[in-house]
Scaffold this motif. Sequence first.
Motif, PDB file in Angstrom:
ATOM      1  N   SER A   1       0.701  -1.254   0.142  1.00  0.00           N
ATOM      2  CA  SER A   1      -0.253  -0.052  -0.094  1.00  0.00           C
ATOM      3  C   SER A   1       1.011   1.086   0.019  1.00  0.00           C
ATOM      4  O   SER A   1       0.604   2.180  -0.006  1.00  0.00           O
TER       5      SER A   1
ATOM      6  N   ASP B   1      -2.946   1.299  -4.807  1.00  0.00           N
ATOM      7  CA  ASP B   1      -3.325   2.536  -5.210  1.00  0.00           C
ATOM      8  C   ASP B   1      -4.219   2.482  -6.856  1.00  0.00           C
ATOM      9  O   ASP B   1      -4.960   3.324  -7.203  1.00  0.00           O
ATOM     10  N   THR B   2      -3.866   1.439  -7.484  1.00  0.00           N
ATOM     11  CA  THR B   2      -4.509   1.559  -8.820  1.00  0.00           C
ATOM     12  C   THR B   2      -5.436   0.108  -8.931  1.00  0.00           C
ATOM     13  O   THR B   2      -5.248  -0.599  -8.106  1.00  0.00           O
TER      14      THR B   2
END
Lengths: 356, 264
Positions: free
Chosen positions: B116, B124-125
């Motif tokens: 993370s 994040d994606t």
Amino acid sequence: MNFLTLTNISKTFGNTVAVKDFNIVVEKGEFVSFLGPSGCGKTTTLRMIAGFELPTTGQIVLDGEDITFTPPNRRNVGMVFQSYALFPNLTVAQNIGFGLRVRKMPVQEIDQRVKEMLSLIHLQQFGHRYPYQLSGGQQQRVALARALAIRPRVLLLDEPLSALDAKIRVELRSEIRRIQQQLGITTIYVTHDQEEALSLSDRVVVMKDGLIEQIGTPFEIYNFPQTPFVASFVGTLNVLRAKVLDADKGLLSLEGQTFYSSEPLKQVRNGDVVSVAVRPEIITLVGGGAELNQLNCRVETVTFLGSIVRIQVRIAETMLFFDTFNNPHLVLPQVGAPVTIYFPREACLILELTRE
Amino acid sequence: MRKSRLWSWFWIFIGTLYFVVPLLATFEFSLRARKGTLSFLAYERVFKDPAFWKSFGFSLELAVFTVIISVLLIVPTAYWIRLRLPQLRGAVEFITMLPFVIPAIVLVFGLIRVFSGPPLPLTDTYFGTTALLVAGYVVLALPYMYRSIDIGLAAIDVRTLTEAAQSLGAGWGTILFKIVFPNLRVAILSGSFLTLAIVMGEFTMASFLVGIKAFGPYMSLIGQNKTYESSSLAIISFILTWAFIGLIQLLTRGRAEGQMAGAR
């Protein structure tokens, strides 16, 4: 012409010496067998020629090319394994053509070569079958065809008949020799079966504990063994513990009876005890001639084995056996009867010496 | 003799009841969505729900990727261990068994914690999170896939087949793709269907990483909110699992026999 040369080859696995100082020159088209008991280093030597093991020391030269460290897939050496090693997912034809497809040969040529190979092993009708649909003997023939299809420089066979039953073994043995002679391919054959080695080979290499004991034609190996091991490993023997009475004349004594070896006994003194080997097939009950040794003994057992009859006799504490061919008019000696056995002086092989 | 046979049938009957009664009860309950009559209304509702197909498709996609990555990772590894590093077999087997010991919740928290933030902020994606989930599934599938493939390798004499191929001129690529993979077809299929079944129903990792986008969390949500639909989903999920197992049986029948005989 030297085609395959192994020079000072040795191989160690950890602290174990598998092969030691192995030297041989194989001629083109020659059939050479490596013969010996389990663990004598014969398979390791074969695997070094194939490239599956790298020698610890020494050099392997094939057709003028040093292949000591060449990877197995670049040696162009055909190998037949004891367990056939056919690819289960491929048909017989695909198995035979595998090496040719790897070489990216045109499809038509592959088909042609596969047909030739199937015809060579007399399995023309089996091309579409899978290995599990064939008998052991048929599978091994396919393995042989697969190894030969790539036109290898040397054919290596690692106990190819060991997994087959006796009858098939004998059949396939002659088939291997026929194909080898037909193609004139240089062949190295590993076996622990002396009959196979003697019947197939131009030359036999007898090995023990990683060392070569003797290299010779089957005739030389059987009739003129150079070491006690070769004499005892190849063929069957009677071993007599005899006392040297006159080393220069080759005069020996066994249980109070005397007999001669063909030559003066070297490195032996009068009074020494030597082990003398006599092949059973050379002993007869029919004598005559001053050059024949003769010993008086008593019949212990008479065993009928079909084509031959095996007779065991006793001279005091020493037991001997010999074979005689069966025929309907044969008069067999009675158990317990005294008989005289005869054998030529040249038949005595001195195996080892015990100095008292 | 007769008495023991009677007892056998008795225990088979008890066992059958144990498995079949809850299933039948669930099925019967799933048919009661329309008052006073038995119908497939709950199933209709489930199949008409776009979220069902979306989550099902998403999980199926993940399962396919998991299978592909697992096969590409495990087949060469297991093959190499059998061929060249047999002394490592025990250690590798132990590692492959870890997902049985370490709960999925621990694994997913570990993944979230590590990925993370920098240096690899995968969460994040969308792609990163999905990739992370697939990676987690590869770990979860490890015991099943490795076992299947290792058993498959044990059935063929992989060392001799490799040497035979080498002596015929084959390099490592040819050996892997023309000899090893085809001869492990049955083992790979077994492992793949088990992986597929596991991924389709997996809840813990999916709910923490992608939420109800995946089939497992979707089924759980329906179970909490819709009574009859949840029963119908349980039956659908059960049928799916059995369909996969049936497919293993169907595809491996006969071929397994040939493979084993050929490997003698």
